[in-house]
Design a protein around this motif. Structure first.
Motif, short mmCIF file in Angstrom:
data_model
loop_
_atom_site.label_atom_id
_atom_site.label_comp_id
_atom_site.label_asym_id
_atom_site.label_seq_id
_atom_site.Cartn_x
_atom_site.Cartn_y
_atom_site.Cartn_z
N ALA A 13 -11.32 -31.12 8.19
CA ALA A 13 -10.65 -31.51 9.44
C ALA A 13 -11.39 -30.96 10.65
O ALA A 13 -11.14 -31.39 11.78
N GLY A 14 -12.28 -29.99 10.42
CA GLY A 14 -13.02 -29.37 11.53
C GLY A 14 -12.65 -27.91 11.74
O GLY A 14 -13.07 -27.31 12.72
N LYS A 15 -11.90 -27.33 10.81
CA LYS A 15 -11.46 -25.93 10.94
C LYS A 15 -12.63 -24.97 11.08
O LYS A 15 -12.61 -24.08 11.92
N GLY A 16 -13.63 -25.15 10.21
CA GLY A 16 -14.76 -24.22 10.19
C GLY A 16 -15.55 -24.28 11.49
O GLY A 16 -15.86 -23.24 12.08
N THR A 17 -15.84 -25.49 11.93
CA THR A 17 -16.62 -25.68 13.16
C THR A 17 -15.87 -25.08 14.35
O THR A 17 -16.44 -24.36 15.17
N ILE A 18 -14.58 -25.38 14.43
CA ILE A 18 -13.77 -24.86 15.54
C ILE A 18 -13.68 -23.34 15.46
O ILE A 18 -13.83 -22.64 16.47
N SER A 19 -13.47 -22.82 14.26
CA SER A 19 -13.31 -21.37 14.12
C SER A 19 -14.57 -20.62 14.51
O SER A 19 -14.52 -19.59 15.18
N LYS A 20 -15.71 -21.13 14.06
CA LYS A 20 -16.99 -20.48 14.42
C LYS A 20 -17.18 -20.50 15.93
O LYS A 20 -17.59 -19.50 16.53
N ALA A 21 -16.88 -21.63 16.54
CA ALA A 21 -17.06 -21.75 18.00
C ALA A 21 -16.12 -20.80 18.74
O ALA A 21 -16.51 -20.17 19.73
N LEU A 22 -14.88 -20.68 18.26
CA LEU A 22 -13.92 -19.76 18.91
C LEU A 22 -14.41 -18.32 18.76
O LEU A 22 -14.32 -17.52 19.69
N ALA A 23 -14.90 -17.98 17.56
CA ALA A 23 -15.39 -16.62 17.33
C ALA A 23 -16.53 -16.30 18.28
O ALA A 23 -16.55 -15.23 18.91
N ASP A 24 -17.47 -17.24 18.43
CA ASP A 24 -18.60 -17.03 19.35
C ASP A 24 -18.12 -16.87 20.78
O ASP A 24 -18.51 -15.95 21.48
N ARG A 25 -17.26 -17.79 21.19
CA ARG A 25 -16.85 -17.83 22.59
C ARG A 25 -16.06 -16.60 23.00
O ARG A 25 -16.23 -16.07 24.09
#
Ligand code: C5P
Length: 193
Positions: A13-25
């Motif tokens: 669903a995009g969980k991993g991509t979103i989570s990595k981006a949130l962690a970075d940001r």
């Protein structure tokens, strides 16, 4: 600072991509909890013993991203003793100093019901299967069938089934670009920081 972001939802669903981006940001640590179940499934043998003795080397295997590993993960993930063996590690990670993002199926409901932010990331089965197919290739119809079967198993199990927490915010990524999905999620996190 203890600040946990829980990101749950079905496969691809995009969980991993979103989570990595949130962690970075936001400068948060990130744990992909699906990897724990994938490593247990891939290890073979007694899954409870595998979960109790999981090592960093088990998590570093190259073959954990395959469809077969996802399928094996979803089977061992239905065993309560496997889930129990992995719970404390995830809870400790969620409460680490500096904050953390965890993505999975039961983060907002079971692992960290007190999370400051809970997102439930979804997309239509067709969109999710297409994304997974872009990653793994092969027969598109078979990829769709496997994604749907895995979601049904994850939603139907008795212990920690896949479902949104009552206070989760839904993020439907079916028609969103990665940047749009990340922006939506980041706005929700920023509002709670
Ligand atoms: O997220 P990912 O596709 O890597 O997860 C693989 C499988 O692991 C899921 O289909 C699910 O059965 C299981 N899982 C789980 N609870 C989590 C994360 C993953 O049951 N928190």
């Amino acid at each position: 600072m203890i600040f946990t972001v829980a990101v749950d939802g079905p496969a691809a669903a995009g969980k991993g991509t979103i989570s990595k981006a949130l962690a970075d940001r936001f400068g948060l640590a990130h744990l992909d909890t699906g990897l724990l179940y994938r490593a247990v499934g891939a290890k073979g043998g007694d899954p409870v013993a595998a979960a109790q003795g999981l090592t960093p080397a088990d998590l570093a295997r190259d073959d954990l991203r395959s469809l077969a590993a996802g399928e094996a993960a979803s089977k061992v993930a239905a065993i309560p003793a496997v889930r129990a063996a992995l719970t404390q590690f995830q809870r400790d990670f969620a409460r680490r100093e500096g904050g953390a993002v965890l993505d999975g199926r039961d983060i907002g409901t079971v692992i960290c019901p007190e999370a400051a932010v809970k997102l439930f990331v979804t997309a239509s089965a067709e969109v999710r299967a297409h994304r997974r197919w872009l990653e793994v290739g092969g027969d598109a119809a078979q990829v769709l069938a496997e994604v749907v079967a895995r979601d049904e198993r994850d939603m139907g199990r008795a212990d920690a089934p896949l479902k949104p927490a009552a206070d989760a915010v839904m993020v439907d990524t079916s028609e969103l670009s990665i940047d749009e999905a990340v922006a939506q999620a980041a706005a929700l996190v920023a509002a709670r920081l």
